[in-house]
Enzyme design. Structure first.
Site, PDB file in Angstrom:
ATOM      1  N   GLN A  35       0.812  -1.219   0.000  1.00 30.85           N
ATOM      2  CA  GLN A  35       0.000   0.000   0.000  1.00 30.85           C
ATOM      3  C   GLN A  35       0.851   1.278   0.000  1.00 30.85           C
ATOM      4  O   GLN A  35       0.389   2.343   0.404  1.00 30.85           O
ATOM      5  CB  GLN A  35      -0.934   0.005   1.206  1.00 30.85           C
ATOM      6  CG  GLN A  35      -1.997  -1.078   1.172  1.00 30.85           C
ATOM      7  CD  GLN A  35      -2.945  -0.930  -0.008  1.00 30.85           C
ATOM      8  OE1 GLN A  35      -3.213   0.160  -0.490  1.00 30.85           O
ATOM      9  NE2 GLN A  35      -3.455  -2.050  -0.491  1.00 30.85           N
ATOM     10  N   SER A  36       2.064   1.190  -0.494  1.00 28.04           N
ATOM     11  CA  SER A  36       3.000   2.312  -0.477  1.00 28.04           C
ATOM     12  C   SER A  36       2.476   3.523  -1.244  1.00 28.04           C
ATOM     13  O   SER A  36       2.113   3.429  -2.419  1.00 28.04           O
ATOM     14  CB  SER A  36       4.328   1.863  -1.091  1.00 28.04           C
ATOM     15  OG  SER A  36       5.158   2.971  -1.354  1.00 28.04           O
ATOM     16  N   ASN A  37       2.484   4.669  -0.582  1.00 24.59           N
ATOM     17  CA  ASN A  37       2.160   5.928  -1.256  1.00 24.59           C
ATOM     18  C   ASN A  37       3.253   6.298  -2.256  1.00 24.59           C
ATOM     19  O   ASN A  37       2.975   6.878  -3.300  1.00 24.59           O
ATOM     20  CB  ASN A  37       2.000   7.062  -0.239  1.00 24.59           C
ATOM     21  CG  ASN A  37       0.764   6.896   0.611  1.00 24.59           C
ATOM     22  OD1 ASN A  37      -0.250   6.364   0.172  1.00 24.59           O
ATOM     23  ND2 ASN A  37       0.857   7.322   1.856  1.00 24.59           N
TER      24      ASN A  37
END
Length: 193
Positions: free
Chosen positions: A43-45
Site C-alpha cells: 500500500q505504499s504511497n
C-alpha cells in the site's frame, strides 16, 4: 502555526514524495532509463506516486512489494498487511508492474527489488533504481529545497520513517535558527541516531 499539506498537491492523489520524484525522475531521464524499479509495502504511497510519474514520462515502473515488510529485530508484526485496496488498485491502473513477495524484513525486500532490476536489465531495459520511499541523497535534496521554500520558522516538525525528508530539512535549515524535529514512524534506533 503553519501546516504544509503535501497531501493536497493534486499530483497522483497527493503526498510528500512528489517533491522527491521531481529530482529522481530528472536523474532517471538524464541517464536514459526506460524503466524505474523500487520497493515498498503493497500500500505504499511512494509506489503510487512513482507509478504516476512514470506514466506521465512514458517510462516503465516495476516494484517489489510485500503486504507488510518489517524490521527483523522486532520480529513479524501481529497484524497482516493488505495486498488489495486503494494504492494497489491505483498502481495497477497506472501500469505499475507489481511483484508481490511474502512478508519478510526490509533487507529481504531490497534483495527482491535488486532481483527485479536485474531481470529488467536482462530483458534489455535501462533501469534506474530508487530505494524505498525515494530515500537517497537526490530524494533528500528535494527537502533541502523545501526548507528554502518554507522560509524561517522557529520549529519545523516532520514525520520520519526512512529519514531522507528529515535529513533534507535538517540540512536546509542548517545554520539557521529553525529547529527541525522528526517524529519517528518506525521503531528503529538508527532513525534516532
Amino acid at each position: 502555526l503553519w501546516i504544509k499539506r503535501d497531501d493536497l498537491t493534486g499530483f497522483a492523489m497527493g503526498g510528500n514524495k512528489g517533491r522527491k520524484l521531481e529530482y529522481l525522475m530528472a536523474e532517471a531521464q538524464q541517464m536514459g532509463a526506460d524503466t524505474v524499479v523500487t520497493c515498498g509495502a503493497a500500500q505504499s504511497n511512494f509506489v503510487r506516486q512513482l507509478g504516476a510519474a512514470c506514466a506521465v514520462l512514458g517510462m516503465r515502473c516495476a516494484a517489489a512489494v510485500m503486504p507488510l515488510p518489517y524490521a527483523a529485530v522486532h520480529g513479524v508484526p501481529a497484524h497482516q498487511g493488505s495486498v488489495r485496496g486503494g494504492n494497489v488498485t491505483l498502481d495497477e491502473l497506472l501500469g505499475v508492474d507489481l511483484r508481490f513477495f511474502p512478508d519478510g524484513d526490509w533487507e529481504d525486500l531490497a534483495r527482491e527489488a535488486e532481483g527485479l532490476a536485474l531481470e529488467q536489465e536482462s530483458q534489455g531495459h535501462r533501469v534506474y533504481r530508487i530505494p524505498i520511499g525515494g530515500s537517497s541523497a537526490v530524494g533528500a535534496y528535494a527537502f533541502v529545497e523545501a526548507a528554502l521554500e518554507a522560509g524561517g520558522f522557529d520549529v519545523v516538525v516532520t514525520p520520519c520513517s526512512s529519514g531522507s525528508t528529515h535529513a533534507g530539512l535538517a540540512y536546509g535549515f542548517h545554520k539557521s535558527t529553525t529547529r527541525v524535529i522528526g517524529i519517528s514512524c518506525d521503531p528503529e534506533p538508527e532513525i534516532m541516531e
